[in-house]
Design an enzyme around this catalytic site. Structure first.
Site, PDB file in Angstrom:
ATOM      1  N   ASP A  63      87.678  84.571  -0.937  1.00 27.89           N
ATOM      2  CA  ASP A  63      86.652  84.673  -1.975  1.00 27.89           C
ATOM      3  C   ASP A  63      87.055  85.691  -3.031  1.00 27.89           C
ATOM      4  O   ASP A  63      88.063  86.395  -2.883  1.00 27.89           O
ATOM      5  CB  ASP A  63      85.284  85.020  -1.361  1.00 27.89           C
ATOM      6  CG  ASP A  63      85.379  86.003  -0.197  1.00 27.89           C
ATOM      7  OD1 ASP A  63      86.343  86.777  -0.152  1.00 27.89           O
ATOM      8  OD2 ASP A  63      84.488  85.996   0.662  1.00 27.89           O
ATOM      9  N   ASN A 132      74.308  89.505   7.699  1.00 31.77           N
ATOM     10  CA  ASN A 132      73.317  88.416   7.648  1.00 31.77           C
ATOM     11  C   ASN A 132      73.915  87.087   8.126  1.00 31.77           C
ATOM     12  O   ASN A 132      73.310  86.036   7.957  1.00 31.77           O
ATOM     13  CB  ASN A 132      72.753  88.269   6.226  1.00 31.77           C
ATOM     14  CG  ASN A 132      73.841  87.940   5.205  1.00 31.77           C
ATOM     15  OD1 ASN A 132      75.004  87.751   5.563  1.00 31.77           O
ATOM     16  ND2 ASN A 132      73.456  87.861   3.945  1.00 31.77           N
ATOM     17  N   HIS A 134      76.767  85.814   7.054  1.00 29.59           N
ATOM     18  CA  HIS A 134      77.594  85.090   6.088  1.00 29.59           C
ATOM     19  C   HIS A 134      79.045  85.005   6.550  1.00 29.59           C
ATOM     20  O   HIS A 134      79.553  85.864   7.274  1.00 29.59           O
ATOM     21  CB  HIS A 134      77.457  85.634   4.660  1.00 29.59           C
ATOM     22  CG  HIS A 134      78.126  86.942   4.377  1.00 29.59           C
ATOM     23  ND1 HIS A 134      77.595  87.877   3.517  1.00 29.59           N
ATOM     24  CD2 HIS A 134      79.301  87.484   4.801  1.00 29.59           C
ATOM     25  CE1 HIS A 134      78.407  88.910   3.427  1.00 29.59           C
ATOM     26  NE2 HIS A 134      79.451  88.689   4.201  1.00 29.59           N
ATOM     27  N   GLU A 139      76.292  82.603   1.904  1.00 27.57           N
ATOM     28  CA  GLU A 139      75.106  83.342   2.327  1.00 27.57           C
ATOM     29  C   GLU A 139      74.165  82.404   3.091  1.00 27.57           C
ATOM     30  O   GLU A 139      74.322  81.174   3.037  1.00 27.57           O
ATOM     31  CB  GLU A 139      74.403  83.923   1.089  1.00 27.57           C
ATOM     32  CG  GLU A 139      75.263  84.908   0.289  1.00 27.57           C
ATOM     33  CD  GLU A 139      75.394  86.293   0.943  1.00 27.57           C
ATOM     34  OE1 GLU A 139      75.264  86.406   2.176  1.00 27.57           O
ATOM     35  OE2 GLU A 139      75.642  87.260   0.204  1.00 27.57           O
TER      36      GLU A 139
HETATM   37  C1  F6R Z   1      85.544  89.007   2.803  1.00 21.27           C
HETATM   38  C2  F6R Z   1      84.461  88.110   3.172  1.00 21.27           C
HETATM   39  C3  F6R Z   1      83.237  88.588   3.864  1.00 21.27           C
HETATM   40  C4  F6R Z   1      83.471  89.721   4.859  1.00 21.27           C
HETATM   41  C5  F6R Z   1      82.160  90.171   5.454  1.00 21.27           C
HETATM   42  C6  F6R Z   1      82.351  91.324   6.405  1.00 21.27           C
HETATM   43  O1  F6R Z   1      86.598  88.275   2.193  1.00 21.27           O
HETATM   44  O2  F6R Z   1      84.548  86.964   2.889  1.00 21.27           O
HETATM   45  O3  F6R Z   1      82.643  87.517   4.549  1.00 21.27           O
HETATM   46  O4  F6R Z   1      84.339  89.271   5.858  1.00 21.27           O
HETATM   47  O5  F6R Z   1      81.297  90.565   4.429  1.00 21.27           O
HETATM   48  O6  F6R Z   1      82.790  92.432   5.681  1.00 21.27           O
HETATM   49  P1  F6R Z   1      83.292  93.727   6.417  1.00 21.27           P
HETATM   50  O7  F6R Z   1      84.502  93.337   7.168  1.00 21.27           O
HETATM   51  O8  F6R Z   1      83.612  94.698   5.317  1.00 21.27           O
HETATM   52  O9  F6R Z   1      82.186  94.175   7.306  1.00 21.27           O
END
Ligand code: F6R
Length: 255
Positions: A63, A132, A134, A139
């Site tokens: 992303d 959450n 995701h 989301e």
């Molecule tokens: C990052 C992504 C997100 C993260 C998620 C967890 O490329 O797509 O889904 O993997 O927000 O983030 P962290 O690892 O910082 O807790």
């Protein structure tokens, strides 16, 4: 699904890096799906210690934020360049990140799906999970068959990512994210999770119903998923439920 439960976040990186190194040894031009955020950093650090030639490895980021100026240090293009491409000595020409500053981000998102397909698909997709539920920036409420597209970030996600910016209001409101359908086409999904704050959502994703309200629950429908979690993150996983848990370095098994 196989679940490795290890003592520390650093150990999640060692286990996941071992899996990736084996894949790259058997397929030197493997296509990796690259997650950003905190969870995969121990993987990239551990992978750098492996003596495996990564010059032919190809990569696609999961992303990117929409609207950050080019070269912004927290754009995922920059994070991937620093933490992955340079650290692992990948060929920058073989690493692709969605174009968050495209004049037409929707078009850039559709082109991204096409580029992944043209590369033959993703061999191993590295993933983290949001508080959450995701997956990438899909989301809650995202269609389970969604494609790469522009998505609006929830306040929960923007709060979580505010730690990387000087002010919470600096976190972009939109992103381009691989869709859940796109992610599900990867041949192997490698989810890395650490910390007690992820225990509830990891259990919901792996043991709860498959629902768009918890996008990561889609993992239950993929034929080849490896979860690497530290003990704190794994602490609420239900015993049984058809999962294969593997004890590593004396950590508690999920069984
Ligand atoms: C990052 C992504 C997100 C993260 C998620 C967890 O490329 O797509 O889904 O993997 O927000 O983030 P962290 O690892 O910082 O807790």
């Amino acid at each position: 699904m196989e679940i490795f439960v290890v003592p520390t976040a650093s150990a999640t990186g060692s286990v996941a890096a071992g899996i990736l190194a084996a894949v790259i040894r058997s397929k030197p031009d493997a296509v990796l799906g690259l997650a950003t955020g905190g969870s995969p950093l121990p993987i990239y650090r551990a992978l750098a210690d492996h003596t495996v030639d990564m010059s032919a490895v190809r990569g696609f980021a999961l992303d990117e934020y929409v609207g950050l100026p080019a070269g912004h240090p927290e754009s995922y293009a920059e994070v991937v360049r620093r933490e992955v491409t340079e650290r692992l000595h990948l060929d920058p020409a073989k690493v692709t990140v969605p174009d968050g500053s495209a004049a037409d981000p929707e078009r850039a998102a559709a082109d991204y799906d096409a580029a992944i397909a043209a590369a033959g698909g993703i061999d191993v997709q590295i993933l983290g999970i949001g508080h959450n539920g995701h997956l990438a920036f899909n989301e809650p409420g995202s269609a389970l068959d969604s494609r790469t597209r522009v998505e609006v970030l929830t306040e929960r996600t923007r709060e979580a990512n505010a730690r990387y910016f000087s002010a919470p209001s600096d976190v972009p409101a939109r992103c381009i994210t691989q869709g859940l359908g796109t992610i599900m086409e990867a041949r192997h999904l490698l989810l890395v999770v650490n910390g007690a704050d992820k225990a509830g959502i990891l259990a919901a994703a792996l043991n709860g119903p498959v629902t768009a309200e918890c996008p990561a629950s889609i993992l239950q429908r993929h034929p080849h998923v490896t979860v690497v979690a530290d003990e704190a993150a794994a602490s609420q996983l239900a015993p049984g439920s058809g999962q294969v848990a593997v004890r590593v370095a004396g950590a508690a098994a999920v069984a």
